[in-house]
Scaffold this motif. Sequence first.
Motif, PDB file in Angstrom:
ATOM      1  N   GLN A   1       6.150   3.846   6.180  1.00 57.28           N
ATOM      2  CA  GLN A   1       6.425   5.266   5.930  1.00 57.28           C
ATOM      3  C   GLN A   1       7.224   5.488   4.647  1.00 57.28           C
ATOM      4  OE1 GLN A   1       6.903   7.508   9.601  1.00 57.28           O
ATOM      5  NE2 GLN A   1       8.414   8.779   8.577  1.00 57.28           N
ATOM      6  N   LYS A   2       7.980   4.490   4.232  1.00 53.97           N
ATOM      7  CA  LYS A   2       8.746   4.650   2.987  1.00 53.97           C
ATOM      8  C   LYS A   2       7.806   4.696   1.769  1.00 53.97           C
ATOM      9  CE  LYS A   2      10.020  -0.228   2.099  1.00 53.97           C
ATOM     10  NZ  LYS A   2       8.773  -0.591   1.496  1.00 53.97           N
TER      11      LYS A   2
ATOM     12  N   LYS B   1       0.832  -1.211   0.000  1.00 50.48           N
ATOM     13  CA  LYS B   1       0.000   0.000   0.000  1.00 50.48           C
ATOM     14  C   LYS B   1       0.865   1.259   0.000  1.00 50.48           C
ATOM     15  CE  LYS B   1      -3.686  -2.042   2.860  1.00 50.48           C
ATOM     16  NZ  LYS B   1      -4.369  -1.883   4.158  1.00 50.48           N
ATOM     17  N   TYR B   2       0.325   2.287  -0.617  1.00 43.82           N
ATOM     18  CA  TYR B   2       1.000   3.588  -0.704  1.00 43.82           C
ATOM     19  C   TYR B   2       0.024   4.686  -0.300  1.00 43.82           C
ATOM     20  CZ  TYR B   2       4.663   1.153  -3.201  1.00 43.82           C
ATOM     21  OH  TYR B   2       5.673   0.287  -3.514  1.00 43.82           O
TER      22      TYR B   2
ATOM     23  N   GLN C   1      11.254  13.312   9.841  1.00 43.04           N
ATOM     24  CA  GLN C   1      11.581  13.896   8.527  1.00 43.04           C
ATOM     25  C   GLN C   1      11.716  12.843   7.436  1.00 43.04           C
ATOM     26  OE1 GLN C   1      15.171  16.198   8.698  1.00 43.04           O
ATOM     27  NE2 GLN C   1      14.262  17.800   9.942  1.00 43.04           N
ATOM     28  N   ASP C   2      11.627  11.581   7.817  1.00 45.34           N
ATOM     29  CA  ASP C   2      11.993  10.517   6.884  1.00 45.34           C
ATOM     30  C   ASP C   2      10.808  10.073   6.038  1.00 45.34           C
ATOM     31  OD1 ASP C   2      13.746   8.884   5.669  1.00 45.34           O
ATOM     32  OD2 ASP C   2      13.684   7.287   7.166  1.00 45.34           O
ATOM     33  N   TYR C   3      10.412  10.914   5.107  1.00 45.49           N
ATOM     34  CA  TYR C   3       9.355  10.558   4.156  1.00 45.49           C
ATOM     35  C   TYR C   3       9.579  11.379   2.886  1.00 45.49           C
ATOM     36  CZ  TYR C   3       7.235  14.975   5.546  1.00 45.49           C
ATOM     37  OH  TYR C   3       7.029  16.311   5.801  1.00 45.49           O
ATOM     38  N   ALA C   4       9.113  10.849   1.755  1.00 48.66           N
ATOM     39  CA  ALA C   4       9.307  11.530   0.475  1.00 48.66           C
ATOM     40  C   ALA C   4       8.359  12.702   0.341  1.00 48.66           C
ATOM     41  CB  ALA C   4       9.082  10.533  -0.670  1.00 48.66           C
ATOM     42  N   ARG C   5       8.838  13.741  -0.313  1.00 46.68           N
ATOM     43  CA  ARG C   5       7.978  14.898  -0.559  1.00 46.68           C
ATOM     44  C   ARG C   5       8.257  15.488  -1.935  1.00 46.68           C
ATOM     45  NH1 ARG C   5      10.844  17.148   3.797  1.00 46.68           N
ATOM     46  NH2 ARG C   5      10.375  15.135   4.751  1.00 46.68           N
ATOM     47  N   LEU C   6       7.185  15.923  -2.576  1.00 45.62           N
ATOM     48  CA  LEU C   6       7.253  16.596  -3.865  1.00 45.62           C
ATOM     49  C   LEU C   6       6.822  18.035  -3.633  1.00 45.62           C
ATOM     50  CD1 LEU C   6       7.484  16.721  -6.970  1.00 45.62           C
ATOM     51  CD2 LEU C   6       5.129  15.864  -7.090  1.00 45.62           C
ATOM     52  N   ARG C   7       7.768  18.958  -3.820  1.00 42.46           N
ATOM     53  CA  ARG C   7       7.475  20.370  -3.572  1.00 42.46           C
ATOM     54  C   ARG C   7       7.243  21.071  -4.897  1.00 42.46           C
ATOM     55  NH1 ARG C   7      12.658  20.922  -0.266  1.00 42.46           N
ATOM     56  NH2 ARG C   7      12.609  23.043  -1.062  1.00 42.46           N
ATOM     57  N   MET C   8       6.069  21.666  -5.014  1.00 39.21           N
ATOM     58  CA  MET C   8       5.647  22.334  -6.256  1.00 39.21           C
ATOM     59  C   MET C   8       5.865  23.845  -6.116  1.00 39.21           C
ATOM     60  SD  MET C   8       4.333  19.714  -8.025  1.00 39.21           S
ATOM     61  CE  MET C   8       3.301  20.466  -9.283  1.00 39.21           C
ATOM     62  N   GLY C   9       6.641  24.405  -7.022  1.00 38.25           N
ATOM     63  CA  GLY C   9       6.962  25.827  -6.930  1.00 38.25           C
ATOM     64  C   GLY C   9       5.769  26.728  -7.197  1.00 38.25           C
ATOM     65  N   ILE C  10       5.596  27.731  -6.338  1.00 36.40           N
ATOM     66  CA  ILE C  10       4.517  28.718  -6.542  1.00 36.40           C
ATOM     67  C   ILE C  10       5.091  30.132  -6.721  1.00 36.40           C
ATOM     68  CG2 ILE C  10       2.865  27.322  -5.254  1.00 36.40           C
ATOM     69  CD1 ILE C  10       3.166  29.328  -2.910  1.00 36.40           C
TER      70      ILE C  10
ATOM     71  N   LYS D   1      12.153  14.950  -3.165  1.00 36.96           N
ATOM     72  CA  LYS D   1      13.208  14.561  -2.220  1.00 36.96           C
ATOM     73  C   LYS D   1      12.756  13.360  -1.399  1.00 36.96           C
ATOM     74  CE  LYS D   1      15.787  17.640  -0.216  1.00 36.96           C
ATOM     75  NZ  LYS D   1      16.174  18.722   0.738  1.00 36.96           N
ATOM     76  N   ALA D   2      13.721  12.555  -0.983  1.00 35.68           N
ATOM     77  CA  ALA D   2      13.416  11.351  -0.204  1.00 35.68           C
ATOM     78  C   ALA D   2      13.148  11.686   1.262  1.00 35.68           C
ATOM     79  CB  ALA D   2      14.570  10.358  -0.306  1.00 35.68           C
TER      80      ALA D   2
END
Length: 203
Positions: free
Chosen positions: A84-85, A3-4, A124-133, A104-105
Motif C-alpha cells: 500500500q505504500k 511494483k507501484y 487512510q494510509d496511502y499517498a494522494r495527489l489532489r488537483m485543484g479544480i 500528501k502521504a
Amino acid sequence: MEKYLIVGLGNVGSEYEQTRHNTGFMVLDAFAKASNIVFEDKRYGFVAETSLKGRKVILLKPSTYMNLSGNAVRYWLNKENIDQKNLLVISDDVALPLGAFRLKANGSNGGHNGLGHIQQLIGQDYARLRMGIGNDYPRGAQVDWVLGRYSEEDMQVLQPSIDMAGDIIRSFVLAGINITMNQFNKYGKGPQAVKAAGAEKKD
C-alpha cells in the motif's frame, strides 16, 4: 521487481470526458501518452503498464464510477500484490484553486466520494495527489460544477499542473513520497508557481 499502483479517479463514459471530476483520468492519460503506452479494458478498470528503472508501474483508471473506486483499488493492489505504500491516488479537489495541487502521504478524504470509498476499504494510509479544480460555483451547485467540462481557458491554466503531475508520479516511484512532497509541494500553490517551476526546469 518492485511494483507501484498509480490510480487516477474519474467516471467512465463520453459524457464525463474533460469534466473536472475526471482530472485524475486526465493526468493518467497524459502520463500514458508521454510513456507511449495504452490502456486496456480489464477487470474493474482501464489498465496500462510501464517500467521506470526496473520498477513496474501499473496505471489504473477505475471503471466502477467514482463512488465505488475503492473496489478497483483494492482488487488491483491484491491482484498484483502491491504494498500500500506504493499506491498513489490522483483526484480532483474543489478546496484548491484551479491549477494548484497538493501531495500528501495520507489523510482524510476531504469529502471526495472516490477517496471516501477507497478509505472505507483500505483505510487512510496511502499517498494522494489532489488537483485543484476551483470552487467558483453558487451554493448548492457543487455537483454541476464538478461534472462540468473544462473550458479552453481552464485547460491553459491546468495543463502545466497535469504535466508536472507526470513528474510527480515518476518521482514518487523512484524517490518515494517524502522526497517527492518536499520537492513538488512548493510548486502546488497555483498556476503561477507551476509555470515558474517549468521555467526553472528549462534553465
